[in-house]
Structure formats: C-alpha cells, structure tokens
Enzyme design. Sequence first.
Site, PDB file in Angstrom:
ATOM      1  N   SER A 238      22.497 -18.606  -4.568  1.00 16.54           N
ATOM      2  CA  SER A 238      22.502 -17.350  -5.443  1.00 16.54           C
ATOM      3  C   SER A 238      23.660 -17.104  -4.733  1.00 16.54           C
ATOM      4  O   SER A 238      25.506 -16.627  -5.817  1.00 16.54           O
ATOM      5  CB  SER A 238      21.638 -16.360  -6.017  1.00 16.54           C
ATOM      6  OG  SER A 238      20.500 -16.894  -6.770  1.00 16.54           O
TER       7      SER A 238
ATOM      8  N   LYS B 107       9.928  -8.957  -9.169  1.00 14.32           N
ATOM      9  CA  LYS B 107      10.604  -9.125 -10.599  1.00 14.32           C
ATOM     10  C   LYS B 107       9.861  -8.386 -11.201  1.00 14.32           C
ATOM     11  O   LYS B 107      10.294  -7.773 -12.631  1.00 14.32           O
ATOM     12  CB  LYS B 107      10.123 -10.565 -10.582  1.00 14.32           C
ATOM     13  CG  LYS B 107      11.338 -11.131 -11.134  1.00 14.32           C
ATOM     14  CD  LYS B 107      11.321 -12.632 -11.276  1.00 14.32           C
ATOM     15  CE  LYS B 107      12.079 -13.912 -10.603  1.00 14.32           C
ATOM     16  NZ  LYS B 107      12.299 -14.899 -11.543  1.00 14.32           N
TER      17      LYS B 107
ATOM     18  N   ASP C   8      15.566 -15.552 -17.192  1.00 15.62           N
ATOM     19  CA  ASP C   8      14.665 -16.644 -16.450  1.00 15.62           C
ATOM     20  C   ASP C   8      14.568 -17.265 -18.233  1.00 15.62           C
ATOM     21  O   ASP C   8      14.228 -18.965 -18.359  1.00 15.62           O
ATOM     22  CB  ASP C   8      13.566 -16.337 -16.407  1.00 15.62           C
ATOM     23  CG  ASP C   8      13.884 -16.282 -14.461  1.00 15.62           C
ATOM     24  OD1 ASP C   8      14.805 -16.372 -13.855  1.00 15.62           O
ATOM     25  OD2 ASP C   8      13.348 -15.402 -13.577  1.00 15.62           O
TER      26      ASP C   8
ATOM     27  N   GLY D 208       1.036 -23.632 -15.150  1.00 19.67           N
ATOM     28  CA  GLY D 208       1.609 -22.549 -14.538  1.00 19.67           C
ATOM     29  C   GLY D 208       1.315 -21.462 -15.081  1.00 19.67           C
ATOM     30  O   GLY D 208       1.161 -21.376 -16.431  1.00 19.67           O
TER      31      GLY D 208
ATOM     32  N   ASN E  48      -3.064 -24.279 -16.113  1.00 15.95           N
ATOM     33  CA  ASN E  48      -3.142 -23.153 -14.423  1.00 15.95           C
ATOM     34  C   ASN E  48      -4.087 -23.683 -13.587  1.00 15.95           C
ATOM     35  O   ASN E  48      -5.787 -23.865 -14.351  1.00 15.95           O
ATOM     36  CB  ASN E  48      -2.766 -22.020 -14.936  1.00 15.95           C
ATOM     37  CG  ASN E  48      -3.056 -21.456 -14.178  1.00 15.95           C
ATOM     38  OD1 ASN E  48      -1.224 -21.638 -13.118  1.00 15.95           O
ATOM     39  ND2 ASN E  48      -3.127 -20.079 -13.072  1.00 15.95           N
TER      40      ASN E  48
ATOM     41  N   LEU F  33      11.064 -26.530 -13.130  1.00 16.28           N
ATOM     42  CA  LEU F  33      11.877 -25.811 -12.707  1.00 16.28           C
ATOM     43  C   LEU F  33      11.836 -25.330 -10.841  1.00 16.28           C
ATOM     44  O   LEU F  33      12.893 -25.407 -10.697  1.00 16.28           O
ATOM     45  CB  LEU F  33      11.445 -24.548 -13.511  1.00 16.28           C
ATOM     46  CG  LEU F  33      10.452 -24.245 -14.678  1.00 16.28           C
ATOM     47  CD1 LEU F  33      10.010 -23.021 -14.861  1.00 16.28           C
ATOM     48  CD2 LEU F  33      11.682 -24.769 -15.595  1.00 16.28           C
TER      49      LEU F  33
ATOM     50  N   TYR G  72      13.745 -27.124  -7.943  1.00 13.36           N
ATOM     51  CA  TYR G  72      15.032 -27.293  -8.120  1.00 13.36           C
ATOM     52  C   TYR G  72      15.178 -27.857  -6.620  1.00 13.36           C
ATOM     53  O   TYR G  72      15.947 -28.707  -6.859  1.00 13.36           O
ATOM     54  CB  TYR G  72      16.624 -26.738  -8.607  1.00 13.36           C
ATOM     55  CG  TYR G  72      17.012 -24.941  -7.815  1.00 13.36           C
ATOM     56  CD1 TYR G  72      15.567 -23.973  -7.952  1.00 13.36           C
ATOM     57  CD2 TYR G  72      17.702 -24.961  -6.710  1.00 13.36           C
ATOM     58  CE1 TYR G  72      15.955 -22.685  -8.018  1.00 13.36           C
ATOM     59  CE2 TYR G  72      17.335 -23.718  -6.395  1.00 13.36           C
ATOM     60  CZ  TYR G  72      16.734 -22.638  -6.436  1.00 13.36           C
ATOM     61  OH  TYR G  72      16.789 -21.417  -5.978  1.00 13.36           O
TER      62      TYR G  72
ATOM     63  N   GLY H 108      15.395 -29.090 -12.408  1.00 16.78           N
ATOM     64  CA  GLY H 108      15.472 -26.884 -12.073  1.00 16.78           C
ATOM     65  C   GLY H 108      17.071 -26.563 -11.938  1.00 16.78           C
ATOM     66  O   GLY H 108      17.034 -25.245 -12.216  1.00 16.78           O
TER      67      GLY H 108
HETATM   68  P1  NAP Z   1       3.964 -17.624  -8.855  1.00 16.76           P
HETATM   69  O1  NAP Z   1       4.742 -16.464 -10.172  1.00 16.76           O
HETATM   70  O2  NAP Z   1       4.455 -17.524  -8.334  1.00 16.76           O
HETATM   71  O3  NAP Z   1       3.646 -18.841  -9.489  1.00 16.76           O
HETATM   72  C1  NAP Z   1       3.144 -19.642  -9.184  1.00 16.76           C
HETATM   73  C2  NAP Z   1       2.542 -20.593 -10.536  1.00 16.76           C
HETATM   74  O4  NAP Z   1       2.405 -21.570  -9.671  1.00 16.76           O
HETATM   75  C3  NAP Z   1       1.087 -20.142  -9.956  1.00 16.76           C
HETATM   76  O5  NAP Z   1       0.446 -20.562 -11.805  1.00 16.76           O
HETATM   77  C4  NAP Z   1       0.049 -20.753  -9.596  1.00 16.76           C
HETATM   78  O6  NAP Z   1      -1.740 -20.615 -10.230  1.00 16.76           O
HETATM   79  C5  NAP Z   1       0.392 -22.192  -9.594  1.00 16.76           C
HETATM   80  N1  NAP Z   1       0.851 -22.755  -8.072  1.00 16.76           N
HETATM   81  C6  NAP Z   1       0.937 -22.313  -7.132  1.00 16.76           C
HETATM   82  N2  NAP Z   1       0.516 -23.674  -6.861  1.00 16.76           N
HETATM   83  C7  NAP Z   1      -0.249 -24.605  -7.174  1.00 16.76           C
HETATM   84  C8  NAP Z   1      -0.922 -25.175  -6.537  1.00 16.76           C
HETATM   85  N3  NAP Z   1      -0.872 -26.123  -5.017  1.00 16.76           N
HETATM   86  N4  NAP Z   1      -0.882 -26.225  -7.475  1.00 16.76           N
HETATM   87  C9  NAP Z   1      -0.982 -25.970  -8.888  1.00 16.76           C
HETATM   88  N5  NAP Z   1      -0.326 -24.389  -8.991  1.00 16.76           N
HETATM   89  C10 NAP Z   1       0.042 -23.918  -7.944  1.00 16.76           C
HETATM   90  O7  NAP Z   1       5.815 -18.349  -8.643  1.00 16.76           O
HETATM   91  P2  NAP Z   1       7.285 -18.564  -9.719  1.00 16.76           P
HETATM   92  O8  NAP Z   1       8.517 -17.620  -9.549  1.00 16.76           O
HETATM   93  O9  NAP Z   1       6.364 -18.704 -11.117  1.00 16.76           O
HETATM   94  O10 NAP Z   1       8.061 -20.015  -9.678  1.00 16.76           O
HETATM   95  C11 NAP Z   1       7.046 -21.294  -9.606  1.00 16.76           C
HETATM   96  C12 NAP Z   1       8.091 -22.420  -9.535  1.00 16.76           C
HETATM   97  O11 NAP Z   1       8.607 -22.275 -10.381  1.00 16.76           O
HETATM   98  C13 NAP Z   1       8.439 -22.474  -8.425  1.00 16.76           C
HETATM   99  O12 NAP Z   1       8.680 -23.446  -7.231  1.00 16.76           O
HETATM  100  C14 NAP Z   1      10.122 -21.721  -8.252  1.00 16.76           C
HETATM  101  O13 NAP Z   1      11.119 -22.585  -7.478  1.00 16.76           O
HETATM  102  C15 NAP Z   1      10.268 -22.229  -9.478  1.00 16.76           C
HETATM  103  N6  NAP Z   1      11.667 -21.391 -10.427  1.00 16.76           N
HETATM  104  C16 NAP Z   1      12.636 -22.037 -10.325  1.00 16.76           C
HETATM  105  C17 NAP Z   1      13.337 -21.223 -10.893  1.00 16.76           C
HETATM  106  C18 NAP Z   1      15.156 -21.385 -11.709  1.00 16.76           C
HETATM  107  O14 NAP Z   1      15.891 -20.735 -11.728  1.00 16.76           O
HETATM  108  N7  NAP Z   1      14.815 -23.144 -11.614  1.00 16.76           N
HETATM  109  C19 NAP Z   1      13.776 -20.140 -11.630  1.00 16.76           C
HETATM  110  C20 NAP Z   1      12.119 -19.328 -10.937  1.00 16.76           C
HETATM  111  C21 NAP Z   1      11.269 -20.258 -11.080  1.00 16.76           C
HETATM  112  P3  NAP Z   1      -2.069 -19.706  -9.349  1.00 16.76           P
HETATM  113  O15 NAP Z   1      -2.641 -18.543 -10.508  1.00 16.76           O
HETATM  114  O16 NAP Z   1      -3.266 -20.627  -9.502  1.00 16.76           O
HETATM  115  O17 NAP Z   1      -1.769 -18.989  -8.440  1.00 16.76           O
END
Ligand code: NAP
Length: 598
Positions: A264, A311, A348, A371, A394, A464, A466, A487
């Site tokens: 960022s 957040k 987002d 997710g 999920n 998502l 990246y 992403g």
């Molecule tokens: P988060 O709040 O921690 O949520 C993670 C989610 O993924 C939960 O639903 C979790 O399931 C699931 N998960 C985690 N590990 C897993 C695994 N090994 N197998 C299957 N499911 C799994 O994270 P977040 O902020 O939503 O971010 C998720 C992804 O989005 C990240 O990779 C992040 O880099 C990406 N992201 C990208 C952007 C962008 O600008 N491109 C912005 C935000 C986020 P449980 O409920 O079972 O724990």
Amino acid sequence: MKNSTHIASHLLRSRIGKLCVAIIGTSPSEMIEKATEVLKDSNFLEFRLDYLAKPAAALPSLKHFLSSKTAATAIATCRRKENGGRFDGSKTAELEILLKAAEAGFHLVDIELETIEALPQESLSELRAAGAAVIVSYHDFHATKGLDAIYQRMLPFAPDYMKIVPTARTLSDNLTLMKFLERVEDESNSSVVGICMGDPGIISRVLGLRAGSAFTFASASQGEETAPGQIAARTLIETYRIDQVDAATKIYGVAGNPIASSLSPLMMNTAFRRETVNAVYLGLQTSKVEDLFRLAHEVPIQGMSITMPLKQEVLPLLERTDALSAKIGAVNTVLRAQDGKFYGFNTDVAGVVSPLERRLSLRGARVLVLGAGGAARAAVFGCCDKGAEVFILNRTPETAQKLAKQSGAKTIKREAVAKSQFEVIINATPVGMSAAAKSGAAAKATPASPLEEHEINARFVFDLVYNPIETPLLKMARQKGIGVITGVEMFVQQGARQFEIWTGKPAPEEEMLRVVLHMLRQNAEPSAPANPVAATSSVVSNQAAAAERPKSEPKSEAKAPAKQSPPAPARKAAPAKPVRSKPVVKEQPKSKSKARSR
Ligand code: NAP
C-alpha cells in the site's frame, strides 16, 4: 561572537542533506563501490567501519575516495558490539579508529555516549582537533524511554550533533520521540538527530525531520539495513519523497499488523506523486486501535487504510460509518473530515464488485464465494447488493451459515460444487498465497488451490489473493478457458476508491496498477535489481500494465469519481511547495523560533 568551532559547525550544517545513507561492506573496495553508487542519490554518507574486519586498515583507501569526491560529506562510525554494532574492540580502540578517520578526511565521527563517558575528558577535543565534527549517539534496542535523561547526559559534551535512537514498540512511541525533538530543537548549540528503530518506528524516519531531527538515516538498498526498520534511500526519496515532506504535507497511512511488507505505501505514494498531492502515506504497524487513534489525533492523520486485525476493532472509535460498512461490520478506510472527526468506509466492496461489473451484470448472476472471513464478507454483501444469487462455501460451515443469514446469501456443500454452474467463483480464502505454498508445514495445511479442476465451472474466476499474481486456482481456470480476474485488480480498486475519498480527485489507477504489478513480479524474481522503487518509475512500460488489464476494461473508467462520497467533501490538497518545517504533532506554542537550515 561566534568562535571558529561554531563557524565550522555552521558550514557543515549547510553542507549536509536531510538523508544520510549508511554504507556497509566487508572490504574498503566494496564500501567504495557502494558509496559511489549512492552518491548519485545523496552526498551524505555514513561509513560503518565496524562492518570491516580491520577498520583502521581501510582508512587509506577511504581517504583517497573522500579526497576525490569533494561534494560528499562522510560520517565515520565504528560502533561496538555492546552498542549494537559489530566492532569487538575496546572503547579506547573505538576512539583511536575515529581519530584516524578524522585525520583521513571524514567530516564527522559518531561516538557512542557510553564510550565518550568512559574516556578521558579531552577525547572529544582530540577528535575535533583532528578535523571532524562530533556526533554523540545513543541507541536503545528495547524501548523509547528516558529521552530527556539521555539528552542531559549528552549536554556536557556539547557535541555538534546528538543522535538519540530508541526503539518504537508502539505508534505512540513515535509521538514521544517527536515531541522530544520539538522540545529540544533550539535548546543548545547541538543539533539533534532522532529516529525510532523497529517497524512501528517507520513514521519517525519520515516525519522526524519535520519535528526537528537534523537528518535521518537510510540504507543503501533493501537488505543492507544497519538498524531495524531502516528504509532504503531510494524508497525514502522516490516513494516517500522525503525532500518534499513539509509542514503542509498531509499524512495518511495503512494501519494493521504486520505492515512491513504491505504494498500500500508504494501504491498510494505513487498515486499522490502522480496527482501532485502534497501528502505522504506511511506504514502504521500496530494491533491496538487505541494506539493508532492516539497517533491519528495528535499528528494529525488525514486518512487511514485499515487492514488485519483492525477492520472490526476500529468501528467504536469512529464518529460514523457509511451504511454498507455498518451492514458488513468492517471498515477498511478512515477519513478525517473537516470537523476533525473520523468516518469509516468499506472500499473492499468496490474492490470486488467493480472488476466484476466491468465484465458482467451481477443482477441474477450465480456467484460462489469461497471463505467467510473479512474479504468474503465484502464479496458476499457487495454481490448480494447488486442482485446476485450468492452461495458461500467455507471450511467452517457455521461461519458460512451465519454470513448467509446476515446477507441473504445461501450456503453450499462442497460435494454440490462440482455439479453446479456459476457465473463467477470468488476465492476469498488465503489458499494459494505464495508464502503458504512455499513452506513445508503450511503447504500441507494449505493446499495450492481451494478447488479441484473439475469443481471450477464458471465464466469467471476471481482470486482475491494477489501474491502470486497468478495463483494455482487462476492457472487452472485459465487452462480451462475460463476468464480470470487477479487479486491485484481488487487491491488497486479498493486503493483507488480510498484515494478518491481522501482527496476528492480521480485516482491514477493505471499508475497504481503498474507499480504494484512491477513490485510483485520483482519480488517473485529474487535476481531482480535491489532498488525496486526507482525501477518502477522507469522500467515498467504502459504495455505491461495494459497487458494485465482485462480486455473489456474501459480506459476512461479510471477517472470515475468515488461512489461513496465522504461526509464532508475532501479539501483540495495543497500543491507540493516547500515551506518552513513545523511540528509534526499538534501545533504547540514554541518559546524559540531560531531557524535551522534543513
Ligand atoms: P480472514 O478474515 O482471516 O478469512 C479467511 C477465510 O479463509 C476464512 O473463511 C477461513 O475459514 C478461510 N481459510 C483460511 N485458511 C483456509 C484453508 N487453509 N483452507 C480453507 N479455508 C481457509 O482473511 P481475509 O481478510 O478475508 O482475507 C482472505 C484472503 O483475501 C487473503 O488471502 C487476503 O490476502 C485476500 N485479500 C485480498 C485483498 C485484495 O485487495 N486483493 C483484500 C483483502 C483480502 P475459517 O472460517 O474456517 O477459518
């Protein structure tokens, strides 16, 4: 009347810049090679003699170098191990090397407070008699505390510069340091240099100058840091535009933990520069919202990107949030409005929805979201809001059910996925992220793709994640002839909307995309040049970014105004115009107004 020492000291102050670049190396020739390269960016160098096995033996060649580079101003430092350096000699040996360095033509020598306190009184005069100005320095690798007491210990030596370098454990530690700098700025003939080490201290490396630090330090390149949290010179110059940070510069930042590897700052500072907004965007590493908001109120900070784990935690500290953020229960953008209060937004959602709407209509579209965490919530609420039929899968089914209930989406079982057809599949889990894919244990727990090939039945797959740009999921989808959305697009879109909320100006999306793509590609290739920021501005071609842009993306869309307008319209930022430095923390009445050239 000024004596000759003061005149010499004044001349030196007018010679040195704001940025001193630390030069390390295992041989004098390596140091000279690096210093020659660094001189293209900065004339002010610190030679860390303690990195050499035989520091004294290097002095003849360094003397030759300094006599041939008359524009350079150089500090000699031979920090002992006890003080965080690499020199394992005695305090007397440290002094002897610094004396020889002064005789060899170094303009300044840096001697640790502990060393000078232990040596005979005349040691400092000896250094001066040898021709060098003196920096007395103090490093605390654990905390930011007792700054006034350290200052009082340094005062009797009346050095030309006092360098006080504590470690920031919190963002508030930066405030402690910057308030100290403001307080002592004009108290003695010594100039003060103050920096907080550590990732939470990054702010002080940029804003310390404005609070009164005589100069700041940088590493010659990424990977050559001589202190924790040190930033590469090119990054400070080109990304943070340290030469242009002045009293009118507005402060923004990304808050969360960890922050050090966030893209960022690169993306947002590039946008500010491109649109000639006099603003700087910093990494604000903290896990505590109280710590963040103390800093935000006192600096003051005009806007923040909020990332994990803050957040949801920021919500109670905000005056108000827009309706969508309230519904989602998460904020990724904070604006300080003209009334001085903080307002929350969630870009987002736009980050997910706008790349999709460039390709298809979401009304009635079947969307599968993998997710149920923060990013998934933005995707689910955003797509539902646009009239899509959303299915959530999920790892923990209960979380999916809860989200489905809140948003009006449905849940789906894994075994039903392969038999279903979707318009879009969105991966909002970290599965496929580069770090997880590499390390053994994590790789086992985190398969490379969240779905198997036969389960990917959609027109578009949007990952998502990246980093890497092309995840295993996207690779599989591409091989099946499915349209892919990276992403990076979300990352740039959510950042672009933040820029617009803060500045009221259209975001330079193409430029933002370009620098992010370049950095990701460079990070994926360890052999790439070490000065990434410099490279981003020259090497990356418009075609590179265009190649990544979806074919259907209308170019003019980059100029669309933000849909979420801030509660109070953002003021037009002042153009980058140098003005006299003034405190970084809230303006306070000052007893003295002695101007110092910086
Ligand atoms: P988060 O709040 O921690 O949520 C993670 C989610 O993924 C939960 O639903 C979790 O399931 C699931 N998960 C985690 N590990 C897993 C695994 N090994 N197998 C299957 N499911 C799994 O994270 P977040 O902020 O939503 O971010 C998720 C992804 O989005 C990240 O990779 C992040 O880099 C990406 N992201 C990208 C952007 C962008 O600008 N491109 C912005 C935000 C986020 P449980 O409920 O079972 O724990």
